[in-house]
Design an enzyme around this catalytic site. Structure first.
Site, PDB file in Angstrom:
ATOM      1  N   GLY A  55       0.759  -1.220  -0.002  1.00  0.00           N
ATOM      2  CA  GLY A  55       0.005  -0.191   0.089  1.00  0.00           C
ATOM      3  C   GLY A  55       0.874   1.118  -0.072  1.00  0.00           C
ATOM      4  N   THR A  57       1.683   3.313  -2.421  1.00  0.00           N
ATOM      5  CA  THR A  57       1.918   4.196  -3.432  1.00  0.00           C
ATOM      6  C   THR A  57       0.893   5.370  -3.098  1.00  0.00           C
ATOM      7  OG1 THR A  57      -0.020   2.947  -4.327  1.00  0.00           O
ATOM      8  CG2 THR A  57       2.123   2.359  -5.180  1.00  0.00           C
ATOM      9  N   SER A  58       0.337   5.531  -1.932  1.00  0.00           N
ATOM     10  CA  SER A  58      -0.568   6.539  -1.945  1.00  0.00           C
ATOM     11  C   SER A  58      -0.670   6.820  -0.370  1.00  0.00           C
ATOM     12  CB  SER A  58      -1.954   6.429  -2.208  1.00  0.00           C
ATOM     13  OG  SER A  58      -2.874   7.464  -1.940  1.00  0.00           O
ATOM     14  N   GLY A  59      -0.624   8.210   0.112  1.00  0.00           N
ATOM     15  CA  GLY A  59      -0.722   8.652   1.542  1.00  0.00           C
ATOM     16  C   GLY A  59      -0.156   8.054   2.559  1.00  0.00           C
ATOM     17  N   ILE A  60      -0.567   7.386   3.480  1.00  0.00           N
ATOM     18  CA  ILE A  60       0.435   7.105   4.783  1.00  0.00           C
ATOM     19  C   ILE A  60       1.566   6.023   4.090  1.00  0.00           C
ATOM     20  CG2 ILE A  60       0.674   6.310   6.970  1.00  0.00           C
ATOM     21  CD1 ILE A  60      -2.299   7.080   7.344  1.00  0.00           C
ATOM     22  N   GLY A  61       1.003   5.128   3.374  1.00  0.00           N
ATOM     23  CA  GLY A  61       2.154   4.044   2.596  1.00  0.00           C
ATOM     24  C   GLY A  61       3.325   4.880   2.019  1.00  0.00           C
ATOM     25  N   TYR A 211     -14.534  -2.392   6.452  1.00  0.00           N
ATOM     26  CA  TYR A 211     -13.214  -1.755   6.533  1.00  0.00           C
ATOM     27  C   TYR A 211     -12.891  -1.750   8.058  1.00  0.00           C
ATOM     28  CZ  TYR A 211      -9.266   1.543   6.085  1.00  0.00           C
ATOM     29  OH  TYR A 211      -8.197   2.386   6.416  1.00  0.00           O
TER      30      TYR A 211
END
Length: 329
Positions: A55, A57-61, A211
């Site tokens: 994960g 490729t975006s945000g926190i990752g 989720y």
């Protein structure tokens, strides 16, 4: 400073008051206050260590991947979006330090168990030792869909796939003596316990609840990993990033984002504790805990969401069956 010194007691009391406020704890106020309260240093260097981030490729990752790379790690970036992944790796490579291994992107759908098996084989072929495995893949989906193996997609990508990848990489993680496995949870897990109907076959599908239940299951699995795997081989941590301003929050929780936007954390703030857990010697003194802002926290805030040891063991058995049978139990 000793743990029982007056200044340390004052710090702990102040931190506890902040934690009780929820909004003060989970928003950008949390790290702003706690970094000063406890005198945070930047997370330690990761030179010579291999860090695998799903994960990423975006945000926190992405923030964690960039932070690990800046600290000298060999970064393996895992994601589904190849265009975005290769673009991030190219940008990181432009700042490559002399002697540092280049970061690498590997395309993988963590919800597809065949993809996970192939990824694990490739990683083990390229790395005799893996120091950190960080699970950050996950998203809220509006409609119920299934993975290639017939598992509800949220459960597959956030629970079964990461569980399988962790098991498959155990030999390489163990060589780090100990390796570190970090699971990124979210605030939704406080509101839900995992359900016997994790496939959403007997109730109307709700993507937000699916989720949250998957996130709760992750935290419970972390505790079970710690019980079943020796801490001198692998330590397992869950970490809550706080409320973070990410594309997922903006797109999937629009009302929340609009109200809380001015005080949401940055992705870098959200990744801080995960990066700290990846490098800090103190993180090896614990396994199976939930962390927020570099401190161990309770995983229960709402009555009825506590998970017993027996239920954790049952969850482990169910997920293991799903992971190894290649489909829903």
């Amino acid at each position: 400073m000793t743990a029982g010194s007056p200044k340390e007691v004052v710090r702990r009391v102040a931190d506890g008051i902040l934690e009780a406020t929820v909004i003060g704890s989970f928003t950008e106020i949390g790290p702003m206050v706690r970094s000063r309260l406890f005198g945070w240093d930047p997370p330690d260097r990761l030179d010579g260590r291999v860090v695998v981030i799903t994960g990423g490729t975006s945000g926190i990752g992405r923030a964690m991947a960039e932070g690990a790379f800046e600290r000298g790690a060999t970064v393996e970036l895992i994601g589904r979006n190849a265009e975005r992944g290769y673009g991030i790796v190219a940008a990181m490579t432009a700042g490559l330090a002399a002697g540092q291994p280049a970061p690498r992107f590997r395309r993988c759908d963590i919800g597809d168990l065949d993809d996970v098996g192939a990824l694990a084989a490739d990683l083990m072929a390229d790395h005799p030792q893996i120091d950190v495995l960080a699970h950050l893949a996950g998203a809220i989906v509006a409609e119920r869909t299934e993975s290639a193996q017939g598992i509800e997609a949220t459960w597959a990508s956030m629970v079964v796939g990461p569980f399988l990848l962790t098991e498959l990489l155990r030999p390489r993680l163990g060589r780090a003596a100990p390796g570190r496995v970090i699971w990124m949870t979210s605030g939704g897990m406080y509101l839900r316990s995992h359900s016997d109907d994790e496939q959403w076959l007997d109730r109307p599908y709700n993507g937000t609840f699916a989720y949250a239940e998957a996130k709760r299951a992750q935290v419970d699995l972390v505790a079970e990993f710690a019980r079943q795997w020796p801490a001198d081989e692998v330590v397992s941590h869950a970490t809550h990033p706080g409320w973070v301003d990410t594309p997922g929050v903006t797109e999937q929780l629009a009302a929340f984002s609009k109200v809380m936007g001015p005080i949401l954390r940055t992705p870098a703030h959200g990744a801080d504790t995960a990066l700290w857990l990846a490098a800090a010697p103190e993180a090896l003194d614990h396994s199976g805990e939930l962390w927020l802002d570099r401190q161990i926290r309770s995983d229960v805030r709402v009555p009825g969401t506590h998970t017993s040891d027996l239920d954790r063991a049952r969850l482990w058995a169910k997920v293991a069956q799903q992971a190894h049978s290649g489909g829903a139990a």
